[in-house]
Design a protein around this motif. Structure first.
Motif, PDB file in Angstrom:
ATOM      1  N   ARG A   1       1.148   7.325   7.328  1.00 51.31           N
ATOM      2  CA  ARG A   1       0.466   6.962   6.078  1.00 51.31           C
ATOM      3  C   ARG A   1      -0.018   8.227   5.354  1.00 51.31           C
ATOM      4  NH1 ARG A   1      -3.030   2.313   7.098  1.00 51.31           N
ATOM      5  NH2 ARG A   1      -0.980   1.394   6.872  1.00 51.31           N
TER       6      ARG A   1
ATOM      7  N   PHE B   1       2.850   9.698   3.663  1.00 49.49           N
ATOM      8  CA  PHE B   1       3.187   8.837   2.523  1.00 49.49           C
ATOM      9  C   PHE B   1       2.277   9.143   1.331  1.00 49.49           C
ATOM     10  CE2 PHE B   1       2.493   4.944   0.093  1.00 49.49           C
ATOM     11  CZ  PHE B   1       3.793   4.587  -0.234  1.00 49.49           C
ATOM     12  N   TYR B   2       1.001   9.389   1.627  1.00 44.08           N
ATOM     13  CA  TYR B   2       0.019   9.653   0.573  1.00 44.08           C
ATOM     14  C   TYR B   2       0.315  10.909  -0.226  1.00 44.08           C
ATOM     15  CZ  TYR B   2      -3.269   6.081   2.239  1.00 44.08           C
ATOM     16  OH  TYR B   2      -3.885   4.916   2.566  1.00 44.08           O
TER      17      TYR B   2
ATOM     18  N   ARG C   1       3.118  11.520  -1.389  1.00 42.98           N
ATOM     19  CA  ARG C   1       4.029  11.042  -2.437  1.00 42.98           C
ATOM     20  C   ARG C   1       5.061  12.092  -2.817  1.00 42.98           C
ATOM     21  NH1 ARG C   1       2.235   6.584  -5.201  1.00 42.98           N
ATOM     22  NH2 ARG C   1       0.269   5.742  -4.473  1.00 42.98           N
TER      23      ARG C   1
ATOM     24  N   VAL D   1      10.681   7.738   0.752  1.00 45.31           N
ATOM     25  CA  VAL D   1      10.022   6.803   1.664  1.00 45.31           C
ATOM     26  C   VAL D   1      10.730   6.619   3.016  1.00 45.31           C
ATOM     27  CG1 VAL D   1       9.419   4.370   1.904  1.00 45.31           C
ATOM     28  CG2 VAL D   1       8.704   5.637  -0.105  1.00 45.31           C
TER      29      VAL D   1
ATOM     30  N   CYS E   1      -6.035   9.429  -0.193  1.00 42.86           N
ATOM     31  CA  CYS E   1      -5.667   8.018  -0.386  1.00 42.86           C
ATOM     32  C   CYS E   1      -4.337   7.857  -1.100  1.00 42.86           C
ATOM     33  CB  CYS E   1      -6.760   7.273  -1.143  1.00 42.86           C
ATOM     34  SG  CYS E   1      -6.949   7.788  -2.846  1.00 42.86           S
TER      35      CYS E   1
ATOM     36  N   CYS F   1      -3.872   8.386  -4.147  1.00 46.63           N
ATOM     37  CA  CYS F   1      -4.148   7.842  -5.477  1.00 46.63           C
ATOM     38  C   CYS F   1      -4.008   8.922  -6.539  1.00 46.63           C
ATOM     39  CB  CYS F   1      -5.578   7.313  -5.564  1.00 46.63           C
ATOM     40  SG  CYS F   1      -6.139   6.474  -4.099  1.00 46.63           S
TER      41      CYS F   1
ATOM     42  N   VAL G   1      -8.305  11.712 -11.618  1.00 40.63           N
ATOM     43  CA  VAL G   1      -8.783  12.903 -12.318  1.00 40.63           C
ATOM     44  C   VAL G   1     -10.083  13.401 -11.683  1.00 40.63           C
ATOM     45  CG1 VAL G   1      -7.706  12.342 -14.507  1.00 40.63           C
ATOM     46  CG2 VAL G   1      -9.996  11.488 -14.033  1.00 40.63           C
ATOM     47  N   SER G   2     -10.432  12.805 -10.533  1.00 39.56           N
ATOM     48  CA  SER G   2     -11.707  13.128  -9.901  1.00 39.56           C
ATOM     49  C   SER G   2     -11.780  14.568  -9.413  1.00 39.56           C
ATOM     50  CB  SER G   2     -11.925  12.197  -8.715  1.00 39.56           C
ATOM     51  OG  SER G   2     -12.879  12.756  -7.851  1.00 39.56           O
TER      52      SER G   2
ATOM     53  N   HIS H   1       8.699   1.163   6.373  1.00 45.61           N
ATOM     54  CA  HIS H   1       8.706   0.068   5.386  1.00 45.61           C
ATOM     55  C   HIS H   1       7.390   0.119   4.639  1.00 45.61           C
ATOM     56  CE1 HIS H   1      12.338  -1.669   6.936  1.00 45.61           C
ATOM     57  NE2 HIS H   1      11.853  -1.561   8.152  1.00 45.61           N
ATOM     58  N   TRP H   2       7.452   0.495   3.421  1.00 47.20           N
ATOM     59  CA  TRP H   2       6.243   0.596   2.612  1.00 47.20           C
ATOM     60  C   TRP H   2       6.385  -0.357   1.437  1.00 47.20           C
ATOM     61  CZ3 TRP H   2       2.905   3.809   5.009  1.00 47.20           C
ATOM     62  CH2 TRP H   2       3.449   4.723   5.900  1.00 47.20           C
TER      63      TRP H   2
ATOM     64  N   LEU I   1       1.336  -1.399   1.218  1.00 45.54           N
ATOM     65  CA  LEU I   1       1.610  -0.843   2.539  1.00 45.54           C
ATOM     66  C   LEU I   1       0.486  -1.052   3.536  1.00 45.54           C
ATOM     67  CD1 LEU I   1       0.589   2.649   2.960  1.00 45.54           C
ATOM     68  CD2 LEU I   1       1.161   2.199   0.613  1.00 45.54           C
ATOM     69  N   SER I   2      -0.738  -1.105   3.059  1.00 44.71           N
ATOM     70  CA  SER I   2      -1.857  -1.221   3.999  1.00 44.71           C
ATOM     71  C   SER I   2      -2.287  -2.660   4.230  1.00 44.71           C
ATOM     72  CB  SER I   2      -3.043  -0.424   3.501  1.00 44.71           C
ATOM     73  OG  SER I   2      -2.730   0.926   3.533  1.00 44.71           O
TER      74      SER I   2
ATOM     75  N   TYR J   1     -12.104   6.200  -8.457  1.00 39.16           N
ATOM     76  CA  TYR J   1     -13.190   7.141  -8.736  1.00 39.16           C
ATOM     77  C   TYR J   1     -13.775   6.860 -10.124  1.00 39.16           C
ATOM     78  CZ  TYR J   1     -11.880  10.357  -4.912  1.00 39.16           C
ATOM     79  OH  TYR J   1     -11.627  10.941  -3.702  1.00 39.16           O
TER      80      TYR J   1
ATOM     81  N   GLU K   1     -14.414   8.879 -12.489  1.00 43.02           N
ATOM     82  CA  GLU K   1     -13.747   9.582 -13.581  1.00 43.02           C
ATOM     83  C   GLU K   1     -12.520   8.809 -14.078  1.00 43.02           C
ATOM     84  OE1 GLU K   1     -14.615  10.937 -10.712  1.00 43.02           O
ATOM     85  OE2 GLU K   1     -16.100  12.476 -11.237  1.00 43.02           O
ATOM     86  N   ASP K   2     -11.807   8.182 -13.136  1.00 45.12           N
ATOM     87  CA  ASP K   2     -10.629   7.402 -13.517  1.00 45.12           C
ATOM     88  C   ASP K   2     -11.046   6.127 -14.238  1.00 45.12           C
ATOM     89  OD1 ASP K   2      -8.698   9.143 -12.222  1.00 45.12           O
ATOM     90  OD2 ASP K   2      -9.588   8.439 -10.353  1.00 45.12           O
TER      91      ASP K   2
ATOM     92  N   ASP L   1     -14.794   5.209  -2.301  1.00 47.51           N
ATOM     93  CA  ASP L   1     -15.305   6.416  -1.645  1.00 47.51           C
ATOM     94  C   ASP L   1     -16.823   6.460  -1.557  1.00 47.51           C
ATOM     95  OD1 ASP L   1     -12.605   7.281  -1.714  1.00 47.51           O
ATOM     96  OD2 ASP L   1     -13.380   9.325  -1.540  1.00 47.51           O
TER      97      ASP L   1
ATOM     98  N   GLU M   1      -2.349   1.567  -8.630  1.00 47.63           N
ATOM     99  CA  GLU M   1      -1.057   0.906  -8.705  1.00 47.63           C
ATOM    100  C   GLU M   1      -0.708   0.305  -7.355  1.00 47.63           C
ATOM    101  OE1 GLU M   1      -0.821   4.786  -9.326  1.00 47.63           O
ATOM    102  OE2 GLU M   1      -1.371   4.272  -7.300  1.00 47.63           O
TER     103      GLU M   1
ATOM    104  N   ASP N   1       0.898   1.160  -4.818  1.00 50.16           N
ATOM    105  CA  ASP N   1       0.841   1.962  -3.596  1.00 50.16           C
ATOM    106  C   ASP N   1      -0.559   2.420  -3.216  1.00 50.16           C
ATOM    107  OD1 ASP N   1       3.529   1.841  -3.075  1.00 50.16           O
ATOM    108  OD2 ASP N   1       3.979   3.582  -4.312  1.00 50.16           O
ATOM    109  N   CYS N   2      -1.552   2.159  -4.045  1.00 50.89           N
ATOM    110  CA  CYS N   2      -2.889   2.616  -3.663  1.00 50.89           C
ATOM    111  C   CYS N   2      -3.519   1.565  -2.742  1.00 50.89           C
ATOM    112  CB  CYS N   2      -3.757   2.873  -4.885  1.00 50.89           C
ATOM    113  SG  CYS N   2      -4.201   1.409  -5.808  1.00 50.89           S
ATOM    114  N   ASP N   3      -4.344   2.021  -1.851  1.00 52.84           N
ATOM    115  CA  ASP N   3      -4.900   1.121  -0.827  1.00 52.84           C
ATOM    116  C   ASP N   3      -6.362   0.796  -1.045  1.00 52.84           C
ATOM    117  OD1 ASP N   3      -2.584   1.759   0.325  1.00 52.84           O
ATOM    118  OD2 ASP N   3      -3.424   3.026   1.888  1.00 52.84           O
ATOM    119  N   ILE N   4      -7.033   1.573  -1.893  1.00 50.53           N
ATOM    120  CA  ILE N   4      -8.489   1.480  -1.888  1.00 50.53           C
ATOM    121  C   ILE N   4      -8.993   0.127  -2.381  1.00 50.53           C
ATOM    122  CG2 ILE N   4      -9.134   3.917  -1.814  1.00 50.53           C
ATOM    123  CD1 ILE N   4      -9.071   3.999  -4.809  1.00 50.53           C
TER     124      ILE N   4
ATOM    125  N   PHE O   1      -9.123  -1.751   0.806  1.00 48.82           N
ATOM    126  CA  PHE O   1     -10.234  -1.275   1.641  1.00 48.82           C
ATOM    127  C   PHE O   1     -11.565  -1.744   1.066  1.00 48.82           C
ATOM    128  CE2 PHE O   1      -7.418   2.643   2.701  1.00 48.82           C
ATOM    129  CZ  PHE O   1      -6.642   1.854   3.532  1.00 48.82           C
TER     130      PHE O   1
END
Lengths: 157, 169
Positions: free
Chosen positions: A41, A44-45, A47, A51, A108, A110, A113-114, B39-40, B52-53, B82, B84-85, B100, B125, B127-130, B133
């Motif tokens: 993972r 994968f992160y 990117r 894959v 993560c 992700c 812009v942090s 496999h993601w 994936l998560s 975050y 900022e995003d 976070d 998107e 693929d992000c996991d947060i 979580f």
């Protein structure tokens, strides 16, 4: 001048770097070998890798780190293992720098812009650059002090 | 000391080969081994993408389901990214609860949440996991009706749905 030279290119510096870098790589590999799915993972992160290749790398890379680390400490195949370690470090550095620049938080995967994520990436980057400097020092100056293959190495010099 | 690069490279290659063999054999015999081809973000039989998560117990919803809930105006949307995003753009009306800083931020936004209401989390998107979580943390805190909008912010903007900018309301 000679003190600087002794510090930068001396056999004791090289030996110290060899033991330290070897220990770091062994330490870093153990957790990855124990938790392959987590490591996959983490890759994968980044990117970066296609894959389908992520899991294969997650299975093989930690063993390369472990073996290279052990060989570096023992002083067997020193140049080969430090070459491999340096190549791995260069790949890590390029991958991290690329993600810091394009704004991917590798904690993560992700896009962000942090500045927190950027700071995290940069600290990893500095750490790896530090290790690469150690690796380069070993590659160019190793004289086999406290190494099992010392006799063969000195004979070949 | 120098023995030629060829010998050094051969040593390195040998280490790689040995690592490959040991790694693959160990992986095949270890109880924690993983499939060699990853496999993601798989699609299920209906074409719905599973992040994936994903773990059993996560509630996933499609963009269409999220839109229905959004229009009902009875669902709380939480942005897991975050700060900022979030400030650059988010689902209009969504509250920012960065994964976070979950435990720091929860007391601030808690009064706007409700354990009875449905909550939809999202992140960048597919693929992000947060978002997943964040959903799990919320469930631990007793928010049982949490769902994850897996297409995330990217899916939302691509569909031209309402957005806004700026800090947490």
């Amino acid at each position: 001048m000679s003190i600087v030279k002794t510090l930068l290119a001396g056999k004791y510096t090289t030996m110290l770097f060899r033991l330290a870098l070897g220990a770091i790589f062994i330490y870093a590999s153990v957790d990855k070998i124990a938790h392959p799915a987590d490591f996959a993972r983490a890759i994968f992160y980044y990117r970066i890798l296609p894959v389908p290749l992520v899991n294969v790398l997650a299975v093989v890379l930690p063993w390369a780190e472990l073996l290279a680390g052990i060989l570096l400490i023992l002083g067997i195949f020193t140049r080969g293992s430090v070459l491999l370690i340096n190549l791995m470090l260069i790949v890590f550095i390029v991958a991290i720098a690329y993600n810091v620049l394009r704004g991917v938080d590798i904690a993560c995967g992700c896009f962000t812009v942090s500045p927190t994520a950027k700071k995290h990436g940069l600290s990893l980057l500095y750490r790896d650059i530090g290790m690469l400097l150690m690796g380069l020092q070993i590659y160019f100056f190793d004289r086999g002090l406290l190494s099992l293959a010392r006799r063969n190495q000195t004979r070949g010099s | 000391m120098q023995k030629g690069f060829g010998k050094t490279a051969t040593q390195a290659l040998l280490i790689i080969l040995l690592s490959g063999v040991v790694g693959i054999v160990y992986n095949a015999t270890s109880s924690k081994g993983i499939s060699l081809i990853g496999h993601w973000a798989e699609a299920d039989s209906t074409g719905f993408l599973i992040p994936l998560s994903y773990q059993k117990g996560d509630s996933l919803i499609t963009l269409a389901e999220a839109i229905t809930k959004y229009q009902s105006q009875n669902t709380i949307f939480l942005d897991a990214r975050y700060k900022e995003d979030y400030e650059l753009g988010h689902v209009r009306g969504a509250i920012n609860l960065s994964f976070d800083d979950f435990y720091e931020l929860l007391p601030e936004v808690e009064e706007r949440l409700s354990k009875e209401k449905e909550i939809v989390t999202y992140c960048g998107e597919i693929d992000c996991d947060i978002s997943l979580f964040l959903g799990r943390l919320l469930k631990e805190e007793g928010y049982e009706r949490v769902m994850v909008m897996v297409q995330g912010w990217e899916g939302w903007t691509k569909a031209g749905l309402p957005t806004s900018k700026g800090p947490n309301p």
